[in-house]
Write a protein that holds these residues in place. Structure first.
Motif, PDB file in Angstrom:
ATOM      1  N   GLU A  30     -13.318   0.245  -6.700  1.00  0.00           N
ATOM      2  CA  GLU A  30     -12.196   0.604  -5.526  1.00  0.00           C
ATOM      3  C   GLU A  30     -10.918   0.732  -6.223  1.00  0.00           C
ATOM      4  O   GLU A  30     -10.645  -0.001  -7.123  1.00  0.00           O
ATOM      5  CB  GLU A  30     -12.318  -0.318  -4.947  1.00  0.00           C
ATOM      6  N   LYS A  32      -6.417   1.443  -4.460  1.00  0.00           N
ATOM      7  CA  LYS A  32      -5.677   1.763  -2.638  1.00  0.00           C
ATOM      8  C   LYS A  32      -4.843   2.055  -3.450  1.00  0.00           C
ATOM      9  O   LYS A  32      -4.334   3.288  -4.558  1.00  0.00           O
ATOM     10  CB  LYS A  32      -5.443   0.241  -2.574  1.00  0.00           C
ATOM     11  N   TYR A  33      -4.893   3.947  -2.701  1.00  0.00           N
ATOM     12  CA  TYR A  33      -4.126   5.169  -2.445  1.00  0.00           C
ATOM     13  C   TYR A  33      -3.228   4.789  -0.832  1.00  0.00           C
ATOM     14  O   TYR A  33      -3.991   5.154   0.608  1.00  0.00           O
ATOM     15  CB  TYR A  33      -5.366   6.086  -2.931  1.00  0.00           C
ATOM     16  N   ASP A  34      -1.645   4.745  -1.235  1.00  0.00           N
ATOM     17  CA  ASP A  34      -0.541   5.228   0.036  1.00  0.00           C
ATOM     18  C   ASP A  34      -0.621   6.825  -0.417  1.00  0.00           C
ATOM     19  O   ASP A  34      -0.109   7.464  -1.287  1.00  0.00           O
ATOM     20  CB  ASP A  34       0.497   4.906  -1.113  1.00  0.00           C
ATOM     21  N   ILE A  42      -2.688   3.497   4.182  1.00  0.00           N
ATOM     22  CA  ILE A  42      -3.232   2.688   2.420  1.00  0.00           C
ATOM     23  C   ILE A  42      -4.779   3.004   2.534  1.00  0.00           C
ATOM     24  O   ILE A  42      -5.317   2.569   3.758  1.00  0.00           O
ATOM     25  CB  ILE A  42      -3.265   1.163   2.367  1.00  0.00           C
ATOM     26  N   GLN A  43      -5.661   3.886   1.908  1.00  0.00           N
ATOM     27  CA  GLN A  43      -6.193   4.238   1.798  1.00  0.00           C
ATOM     28  C   GLN A  43      -7.095   3.306   0.912  1.00  0.00           C
ATOM     29  O   GLN A  43      -7.003   3.215  -0.223  1.00  0.00           O
ATOM     30  CB  GLN A  43      -6.906   5.954   1.500  1.00  0.00           C
ATOM     31  N   ASN A  44      -8.570   2.332   1.119  1.00  0.00           N
ATOM     32  CA  ASN A  44      -9.462   1.849  -0.034  1.00  0.00           C
ATOM     33  C   ASN A  44     -10.268   3.054  -0.453  1.00  0.00           C
ATOM     34  O   ASN A  44     -11.339   2.866   0.519  1.00  0.00           O
ATOM     35  CB  ASN A  44      -9.319   0.669   0.945  1.00  0.00           C
TER      36      ASN A  44
END
Length: 101
Positions: A30, A32-34, A42-44
């Motif tokens: 996994e 996290k992406y901004d 912020i996507q997990n």
């Protein structure tokens, strides 16, 4: 309860490529992406190695329909070598190194 991450990965692969016959090989992890400034979010992301068991063209057109809420996003799809996949947009190649673990 929401959709399981494995099911979401398979659905997204089908929806965005237009191909069927994907199976999950394993979960890579996994991240996290901004996604800003596209959206302030912020996507997990759950990242999976998928295998395509059916036929696949070398290049093909596909589109994401966005549930009919906006104009479709059109894609030209094609395969690239894994050693060049670090160039994928928006952090999509973040865990590719785990394919070689």
């Amino acid at each position: 309860m929401g959709e399981a991450p494995e099911d979401a990965a398979l659905r997204e692969a089908r929806e965005e490529t237009g191909l069927t016959g994907f199976t999950v090989v394993r979960k890579l992890g996994e991240v996290k992406y901004d996604i800003s400034p596209l959206r302030f979010e912020i996507q997990n992301r759950h990242v999976f190695q998928l295998e395509l068991t059916g036929p696949a063209p070398e290049r093909w057109a596909s589109q994401e329909d966005h549930d009919g809420e906006q104009e479709p996003t059109r894609f030209e799809c094609f395969w690239i070598q894994l050693k060049a996949a670090h160039v994928l947009q928006s952090g999509q190649g973040a865990l590719l190194g785990r394919l070689f673990d």
